[in-house]
Scaffold this active site. Sequence first.
Site, short mmCIF file in Angstrom:
data_model
loop_
_atom_site.label_atom_id
_atom_site.label_comp_id
_atom_site.label_asym_id
_atom_site.label_seq_id
_atom_site.Cartn_x
_atom_site.Cartn_y
_atom_site.Cartn_z
N HIS A 48 0.83 -1.22 0.00
CA HIS A 48 0.00 0.00 0.00
C HIS A 48 0.86 1.27 0.00
CE1 HIS A 48 -2.92 3.03 0.99
NE2 HIS A 48 -2.45 3.17 2.21
N GLU A 76 0.49 5.91 12.54
CA GLU A 76 -0.88 5.54 12.88
C GLU A 76 -1.01 4.05 13.21
OE1 GLU A 76 -3.30 7.65 13.21
OE2 GLU A 76 -4.97 6.24 13.45
N ASP A 77 -0.33 3.23 12.43
CA ASP A 77 -0.60 1.78 12.52
C ASP A 77 0.48 0.94 13.18
OD1 ASP A 77 -2.88 2.37 11.17
OD2 ASP A 77 -2.22 1.60 9.24
N ASP A 139 -3.13 8.36 -1.19
CA ASP A 139 -3.53 7.30 -0.25
C ASP A 139 -4.94 6.82 -0.61
OD1 ASP A 139 -3.67 5.68 2.05
OD2 ASP A 139 -4.44 7.35 3.27
#
Length: 724
Positions: A48, A76-77, A139
């Site tokens: 991604h 964020e992840d 994104d």
Amino acid sequence: MSRIFEITEKIKSYDPDANINLINRAYVFAAQAHAEQHRQSGELYINHPLGVANILASLKLDVDTIATGLLHDTVEDTHVTLEDIRARFGDDVGHLVDGVTKIGKIQFQSSEHKQAENFRKMLLATAKDIRVLLVKLADRLHNMRTLGFVPRRKQVSTSNETMQIYAPLAHRLGIHWIKQEMDDIAFSYLEPEAYQEVLGKLRGNLTFLDKTRSQIEVLLQEALQREKLDATIYGRMKHLFSIHEKIKRKHVDFDQLYDLVAFRVIVKDTAECYHALGIIHSLYPPVPGRFKDYIALPKPNGYQSLQTTVIGPGSHRIEVQIRTQAMHQYAEDGVAAHWIYKSDGVTGEKKKNQQLREFRWLKQLTEMIQDTSNPTEFMENVRLDLFVQEVYVFSRDGDIFALPRGSTPLDFAYAVHTDVGNHCVGVRVNGQLTDFETRLHQGDQVEVLTGPEQTPSLQWLKYIKTPRARQSVRQYFRRQERDMSIRMGASVLDTILDAKPSEKMIKSFKCKDYKQLCEKVGRGDIPVDELISTLGQQRSGPFQLHHAKSAIMYPATCCYPLPGDQVMGALVKGKGMVIHDRYCNTLQQQHENTWMEVEWKPEEGVNFCTAIEIVTKNRRGMLGDISGTIASQKSDIEDLRIEQKAGQMTTLTVLLEVESRKHLADVIRCVRQLEGVERVKRLNHSGLVLKHFHQGVGHMLKGVMDASLHLLQTNRKKNNDSST
Ligand code: MN
């Protein structure tokens, strides 16, 4: 699937000096951070960020932006922190990753059209650097491309959001191809049948369309060459969603759509654009009303082209766009075109400046930087929020409210509803209790706490920014004032009359009912002596008015009476009850019949002005001692006059604020105890006060009005209490 070397090769093709090492390091770092993660398709998560970076490289963006594409989901992840990113990749990348993470947290929750517009504006305002938005768009585009693997419900909600927020945003930034691709993918999920139908028909006609396209390409090319015009021409199929829209909008069948292919004619300069237009129009008749000159008048997103529709060979309507290479680049990549490097053919600051100027919604910005030698550098730090006049905040339920810059929680409360504003006891901003002075910021979540007992305060006007809130507060006080006038008038009538006035009496004062009569009397619009003479009653001396404390009472600015004093009320036209000292000279000049004896009780925290005179020996520090003493008694000095007397004596006349007669007595006692003070006395005869303060009266009057309005507010509460 994108691979890192494809991305780096792409970057090198438009920027040979690019810091490829940064890209490679970002890739390795992101791949490690996401090592354990997989996408819903089952493939590795890193695909991604790679996809996003590849899209950004297609936009020919700078390496910081592309590195941000690779790193955009790490904070964020994964366990990665912003500090890690900063330490490894520098402040610029850190700043961009931070921005992308922040706007990722803003959730779009309502599908209302107006909300969508606000949300787009909010994204623009929150993403302080325009590159943050470009990463966000890339994104979203990559997520759309890979939407096939997520559950149906998510496909629909993501497609809706893309259609409402991100495609229009791409359009606004002028990145046409991203908008089109987003539209088409969203269309395929939102209206699968319609999508398949359009797609099927397009495929069925493909051979024919393709043939027509190359035919027309050749015809146009030849026509322009005959006139010695060097042009690049190519036909392009319209995107599916726009075909669908057109069918819907024009209520036509697919077969009736002849302009499925649009042609682009790219020439050297603006003059050639018009030349080419002339040639094409002389060859094929133009369709009236279809010509648009977006070169002279660019679209708000900066798009420039000449557009026309002509009746081409075989009587097919064909759409033609004529533009220069720079305009073309711009039409394709929009704002991203500003980062295009050496190979874009646009060299020199002058040309870049010109290109910037074409970008209308950044026009203000450009005007500011016209003198700057390096606009590219400036553009890298474009602070979009400087140009947005509004702040966008959320309610607890996720509704978006647009408020002017500098708005406060009260503005928000009144924007929600007048009742919410009027009963606002406090606010939470982002979960924290906050005071009314706080300015709201982009993306704040605001929760209003209300209480049934709460009513507006005049203090609020200090914190309010929006006209709506201001008007609501004023309206509230006006209504209060009216209620008070009615009560006051009722009290007066009650005192004068033994029974309620008859209809005839009411009509004789040109009032439609008793209530209106009360209001007019209470306001002083019907003078009390007129009332008495009309009613045929004779009285001498003042009335006793027992419930007057619940009315609007304005302390007179001639004698400055205080609660607790022996006072008289006089109804003054257009003003209501004006309170005077019993022995005030001004009062003495009015007819006794109009006076009313009123009770005027002090209220805690409600202050009134009054004047005192202090005679003191001159000594160093005396003034400071006096004002300190007054302050220590919780009284404020509003005005001060100093008069030197013979023999080392000074007379001070002080206008101060106290709650009541008793409060004033405390102040006077303390001042008397000061060393050197000979005499302190109150000035409550109008002549004396006016002599000293005639200049300050205007200023004082305002203070008094405010104070009396405070009184109003407190009274209302009391009345409510007593009525329940
Ligand atoms: Mn992402």
